[in-house]
Design an enzyme around this catalytic site. Sequence first.
Site, PDB file in Angstrom:
ATOM      1  N   TYR A  33       0.843  -1.188   0.000  1.00  0.00           N
ATOM      2  CA  TYR A  33       0.000   0.000   0.000  1.00  0.00           C
ATOM      3  C   TYR A  33       0.883   1.243   0.000  1.00  0.00           C
ATOM      4  O   TYR A  33       1.766   1.385   0.848  1.00  0.00           O
ATOM      5  CB  TYR A  33      -0.901   0.001   1.236  1.00  0.00           C
ATOM      6  CG  TYR A  33      -1.770   1.221   1.373  1.00  0.00           C
ATOM      7  CD1 TYR A  33      -2.832   1.441   0.505  1.00  0.00           C
ATOM      8  CD2 TYR A  33      -1.541   2.141   2.390  1.00  0.00           C
ATOM      9  CE1 TYR A  33      -3.637   2.562   0.633  1.00  0.00           C
ATOM     10  CE2 TYR A  33      -2.352   3.268   2.537  1.00  0.00           C
ATOM     11  CZ  TYR A  33      -3.393   3.473   1.654  1.00  0.00           C
ATOM     12  OH  TYR A  33      -4.191   4.581   1.786  1.00  0.00           O
ATOM     13  N   LYS A  62       5.567   9.078   8.996  1.00  0.00           N
ATOM     14  CA  LYS A  62       5.342   8.526  10.325  1.00  0.00           C
ATOM     15  C   LYS A  62       6.378   8.965  11.355  1.00  0.00           C
ATOM     16  O   LYS A  62       6.234  10.015  11.967  1.00  0.00           O
ATOM     17  CB  LYS A  62       5.233   7.008  10.242  1.00  0.00           C
ATOM     18  CG  LYS A  62       4.050   6.530   9.390  1.00  0.00           C
ATOM     19  CD  LYS A  62       3.850   5.041   9.444  1.00  0.00           C
ATOM     20  CE  LYS A  62       2.725   4.566   8.528  1.00  0.00           C
ATOM     21  NZ  LYS A  62       1.387   5.012   8.938  1.00  0.00           N
ATOM     22  N   ASP A  90       9.535   2.744  -0.577  1.00  0.00           N
ATOM     23  CA  ASP A  90       8.524   3.355   0.275  1.00  0.00           C
ATOM     24  C   ASP A  90       8.852   2.967   1.715  1.00  0.00           C
ATOM     25  O   ASP A  90       8.446   1.925   2.205  1.00  0.00           O
ATOM     26  CB  ASP A  90       7.133   2.866  -0.122  1.00  0.00           C
ATOM     27  CG  ASP A  90       6.030   3.465   0.739  1.00  0.00           C
ATOM     28  OD1 ASP A  90       6.353   4.107   1.770  1.00  0.00           O
ATOM     29  OD2 ASP A  90       4.846   3.274   0.408  1.00  0.00           O
TER      30      ASP A  90
END
Length: 433
Positions: free
Chosen positions: A148, A271, A243
């Site tokens: 994702y 994050k 990613d």
Amino acid sequence: MSAGEDRSRSAVLFARAQEVIVGGVSSPVRAFRAVGGDPVFVERAEGARIYDVDGREYIDLVGSWGPAIVGHAHPKVVEAVCEAAESGLSFGACCAAEEELAAIIVGAIPSIEVLRFVNSGTEATMSAVRLARAATGRDKVIKFQGCYHGHADALLVSAGSGASTLGTPDSAGVTASAVRDTLQVSYNDLEAVASVLTRCGKDVAAILVEPVAGNMGFVAPADGFLQGLRDLCDEYGSLLVFDEVMTGFRVAWGGFQNIVNIKPDITCLGKVIGGGMPVAAYGGSRELMQQVSPLGPMYQAGTLSGNPVGMAAGIATLGLCQSGAFYEDLGRRAATLAGGLKSAAADYDIAMQSGSLGGMLGIAFLDHPVRDFKDAQACDHELFRRFFWEMLRRGVWLPPSGYEAMFVSCVHGEQEIQAIIEAAMACFGSMCS
């Protein structure tokens, strides 16, 4: 507490939220659709614990989906945020904290010489793909099923996490033309990537990959997989995009690329670098990043990008991550927990896989290791649903989806780790009785 029990304040809040917020939630996985029942509303979080609006306390293994690596509301992070906020929440202009946080990140990740701050992982990956296309003059991008990369149209194809939870890995509203140039292959299948490149390598701008997949559970790369991707990109003139929104500064100082010593062309971060604030970034070599406006023709902008409060949270968080044997200690905590959970399941003859890396871990109710999205789909998600509610009853906050990784922080001490393992043993005993 179970899916059917009265959770008065949470129930009332959820009913109200559904009147004014789509589905009552601001992100789909929070709706608890994968585990049944209504979502629990959180009132506050501190250290390794989270507290709901009904006064219940839980040991938290979600960590705001990764950012809370130093625990919730760490005093030094809160102090930095409050101090920055006193001078203004957002300027819409340059601030010194941007350079400070960027310098920390550049110093930690050899593949990044310069970067651009954005506000979310979605923005980072979307921009990275645009950059790859601008730099190569090519259109196609290879991504992996179950990975994702945010909700940009071109990347919301065969996604894991929330999309799989809802059973709609291909979103309505994404046009055929938007995904026409997105090529999908199975994670950990290097031969499939090579086959695609053999057919249309001259058209592939980039290969985009989670170096450790965290949105179909916790799936580590097979030996040689990432190096193979690096070699194929070099052979065909494509760019390799890591990613590391989830793994960046979570599994090691800098990210997973520093563990395996593989340099991607573009790295996406999020994050942890914002310490819980909406901060993300993408970066690469100075030459490559000169494609980005105002230096080059690739346009990307953001009103709140690099805002001083987010920068302050990131600087304070990464400062704490630099201290002593931070990542060694974090890795030991996660490994102890992953091993303890697997042992507890084995005591009751329950087939369960577990693994960890740095402060990231995962479980999967399957009789063999999860290698790709097909394996993740084959897991016993009904068993996970039961496990989720049993653990919540016993005061452990798990991700409300079997397609999600878990996270520990530096304040998850021996007491918390042992309490989680004991709760799991009690859960498995109850489920098997």
